[in-house]
Design a protein around this motif. Structure first.
Motif, PDB file in Angstrom:
ATOM      1  N   PRO A 118       0.834  -1.214   0.000  1.00 57.30           N
ATOM      2  CA  PRO A 118       0.000   0.000   0.000  1.00 57.30           C
ATOM      3  C   PRO A 118       0.862   1.256   0.000  1.00 57.30           C
ATOM      4  O   PRO A 118       1.947   1.293   0.595  1.00 57.30           O
ATOM      5  CB  PRO A 118      -0.786  -0.124   1.310  1.00 57.30           C
ATOM      6  N   GLU A 119       0.386   2.282  -0.669  1.00 59.15           N
ATOM      7  CA  GLU A 119       1.129   3.535  -0.745  1.00 59.15           C
ATOM      8  C   GLU A 119       1.379   4.100   0.648  1.00 59.15           C
ATOM      9  O   GLU A 119       0.533   3.996   1.532  1.00 59.15           O
ATOM     10  CB  GLU A 119       0.335   4.542  -1.585  1.00 59.15           C
ATOM     11  N   GLU A 120       2.549   4.678   0.844  1.00 58.02           N
ATOM     12  CA  GLU A 120       2.963   5.267   2.119  1.00 58.02           C
ATOM     13  C   GLU A 120       3.244   4.224   3.203  1.00 58.02           C
ATOM     14  O   GLU A 120       3.377   4.570   4.382  1.00 58.02           O
ATOM     15  CB  GLU A 120       1.909   6.265   2.653  1.00 58.02           C
ATOM     16  N   HIS A 121       3.350   2.950   2.841  1.00 58.93           N
ATOM     17  CA  HIS A 121       3.601   1.901   3.822  1.00 58.93           C
ATOM     18  C   HIS A 121       4.897   1.162   3.495  1.00 58.93           C
ATOM     19  O   HIS A 121       5.472   1.315   2.422  1.00 58.93           O
ATOM     20  CB  HIS A 121       2.444   0.888   3.866  1.00 58.93           C
ATOM     21  N   GLY A 122       5.315   0.330   4.441  1.00 58.20           N
ATOM     22  CA  GLY A 122       6.490  -0.512   4.262  1.00 58.20           C
ATOM     23  C   GLY A 122       6.602  -1.471   5.426  1.00 58.20           C
ATOM     24  O   GLY A 122       5.826  -1.423   6.388  1.00 58.20           O
ATOM     25  N   PHE A 123       7.568  -2.386   5.353  1.00 57.15           N
ATOM     26  CA  PHE A 123       7.825  -3.296   6.461  1.00 57.15           C
ATOM     27  C   PHE A 123       8.460  -2.512   7.607  1.00 57.15           C
ATOM     28  O   PHE A 123       9.413  -1.768   7.398  1.00 57.15           O
ATOM     29  CB  PHE A 123       8.755  -4.431   6.024  1.00 57.15           C
ATOM     30  N   VAL A 124       7.935  -2.686   8.807  1.00 55.66           N
ATOM     31  CA  VAL A 124       8.441  -1.978   9.975  1.00 55.66           C
ATOM     32  C   VAL A 124       8.807  -2.996  11.050  1.00 55.66           C
ATOM     33  O   VAL A 124       8.059  -3.927  11.316  1.00 55.66           O
ATOM     34  CB  VAL A 124       7.406  -0.977  10.525  1.00 55.66           C
ATOM     35  N   MET A 125       9.968  -2.790  11.663  1.00 58.62           N
ATOM     36  CA  MET A 125      10.491  -3.729  12.662  1.00 58.62           C
ATOM     37  C   MET A 125      10.593  -3.048  14.018  1.00 58.62           C
ATOM     38  O   MET A 125      10.955  -1.876  14.120  1.00 58.62           O
ATOM     39  CB  MET A 125      11.876  -4.214  12.222  1.00 58.62           C
ATOM     40  N   THR A 126      10.273  -3.793  15.059  1.00 61.49           N
ATOM     41  CA  THR A 126      10.538  -3.368  16.432  1.00 61.49           C
ATOM     42  C   THR A 126      11.070  -4.569  17.192  1.00 61.49           C
ATOM     43  O   THR A 126      10.677  -5.707  16.907  1.00 61.49           O
ATOM     44  CB  THR A 126       9.268  -2.796  17.099  1.00 61.49           C
TER      45      THR A 126
END
Length: 452
Positions: free
Chosen positions: A389-397
């Motif tokens: 999706p636009e403006e999104h990405g994989f995010v890690m914590t």
């Protein structure tokens, strides 16, 4: 065995969170979690020593969705949905406070930083550390300034750097506070007021603040000097300016007794031992391409080294040997680095690229040199990234209580938990929202990751 847990974010809960978003001094009415510890106020006063509870060591995950002012909080153990919490506006960034109790929800465009209590914390009762557990909730304490941007947490406090604004001639500020301020809605904390705008960076050391200085005649918003400031009640006084140039400074981090700032031509390292505050500079190595510079730094309180990244690679920075060593890592084709963190104990360093590939490195000491060797390469998602999706990405914590990484996958609308020791996906939490930002909260181990 991998578990799939479906999270039902009920429309009625979201609606309730929206209608109760900040803007007044009232707190949310929340249903307590199972077996909460009784307390009379936010900080935990009013308990008795006989009140104990089994608090989940796995912690909790806070999830935001694009352009939404609602934060969803789930249990990191099994993905159970605990609460949907509404704040004033859409947060561009989420950070944890110094002991990982609160979310700092940074609404940069609006100039607001709001705080959500994750509901897990502990207090020192002399002979033991007493854990507490309650439902997540928004708190009254909030900060306001012009363009809050760089945010980090030290051993005893949290810090927000406000860039100010060149066009409106508004000056930069740094606010230093702690979880006690937040719990008690106490505004008695120190602020550094600059005489100009700047896209700055900062680290705290006890009563001191090491922060950037920008030449007011410069055409750049980036600073080029570093100053030492001493806290006195509600303000900081400048004690000195370090005699070292740091052109186009961007990025800082802290290790055991060292503070590092990234410059266009190298890394300035400040030794804070016994508050002596001496400095040295590690110049970029010959392998740096023209125009290449480190712009992100990470540190760990039990290490005397840093990890830094540039557009072209990731580097191990060892101040003891005055060295910058390139780590053997490369992003996937047409991908870039999007996440880099030390694990809770500092035994691992984890990189995530925009194609959804996580690389786990283990640290090894050989004589006086420290090296990172790749232990695992994990493809978090096999989905076609063109469907992101636009403006999104994989995010890690990363968990700060276990050797576990959590990664959000907006394409498949889920979160995966990855064991850093084995490199295996152990759990998958399916969501009814498209995740954007992701943050771990909970009771951390004694070690803690610092840096921004």
């Amino acid at each position: 065995m991998e578990m799939n847990i479906k999270l039902k974010l009920l429309a009625t809960m979201v609606a309730a969170a929206l209608t109760s978003a900040c803007g007044s001094d009232t707190q949310h009415t929340l249903t307590p979690v199972v077996n909460p510890v009784s307390e009379s106020v936010e900080g935990g006063e009013g308990h008795t020593d006989h009140e104990h509870t089994e608090v989940s060591i796995e912690g909790r995950l806070v999830i935001s969705s694009h352009q939404s002012n609602v934060l969803s909080v789930i249990a990191a153990k099994d993905g159970e949905h605990l609460e949907s919490v509404g704040i004033t506006g859409y947060p561009q960034y989420l950070y944890a406070t110094e002991h990982h109790r609160y979310v700092m929800a940074v609404q940069r465009d609006a100039g607001i930083v709001e705080f959500v209590n994750g509901g897990l914390w502990q207090e020192d009762h002399g002979d033991h550390l007493h854990p507490y557990e309650q439902a997540p909730s928004v708190v009254e304490f909030a900060l306001q300034g012009v363009k809050p941007t760089h945010v980090n947490a030290g051993e005893h406090n949290s810090v927000v750097f406000y860039d100010g604004d060149k066009d409106t001639n508004q000056n930069a500020q740094v606010m230093v506070f702690n979880e006690s301020n937040i719990a008690n809605n106490n505004r008695d904390f120190a602020t550094l007021d600059y005489s100009t705008y700047q896209h700055g960076a900062m680290q705290t050391v006890g009563e001191y603040l090491i922060s950037t200085i920008r030449d007011e005649q410069s055409l750049s918003t980036l600073p080029n000097k570093i100053g030492l400031f001493h806290g006195h009640g509600d303000h900081f006084d400048q004690e000195k300016e370090f005699e070292v140039d740091c052109p186009s400074l961007h990025g800082s981090a802290q290790s055991s007794e060292l503070v590092a700032f990234a410059c266009a031509d190298g890394i300035v390292v400040i030794n804070t031992h016994d508050n002596e505050f001496t400095h040295e500079k590690i110049m970029n190595s010959e392998e740096f391409a023209e125009g290449e510079r480190i712009g992100m730094l990470r540190g760990h309180p039990e290490k005397d080294l840093f990890i830094g990244s540039s557009r072209a690679g990731v580097y191990a920075i060892d101040p003891r040997n005055n060295s910058l060593e390139k780590i053997e890592w490369q992003a996937s084709d047409d991908a870039r680095l999007v996440g880099a963190y030390f694990s809770a104990e500092g035994e691992h360093f984890v990189l995530m690229d925009s194609a959804g590939v996580m690389s786990v490195f283990e640290g090894h000491q050989h004589d006086d040199e420290y090296h990172w060797e790749k232990a695992h390469n994990i493809t978090v998602s096999s989905a076609d990234t063109s469907k992101m999706p636009e403006e999104h990405g994989f995010v890690m914590t990363l968990s700060q209580s276990q050797q576990v990484a959590y990664v959000s996958d907006p394409i498949n609308q889920h979160i995966v938990a990855i064991d850093l020791e084995s490199g295996e996906v152990t759990r998958t939490f399916e969501l009814d929202i498209v995740p954007e930002k992701l943050l771990w909260l909970g009771i951390a181990t004694e070690s803690d990751e610092h840096g921004h």
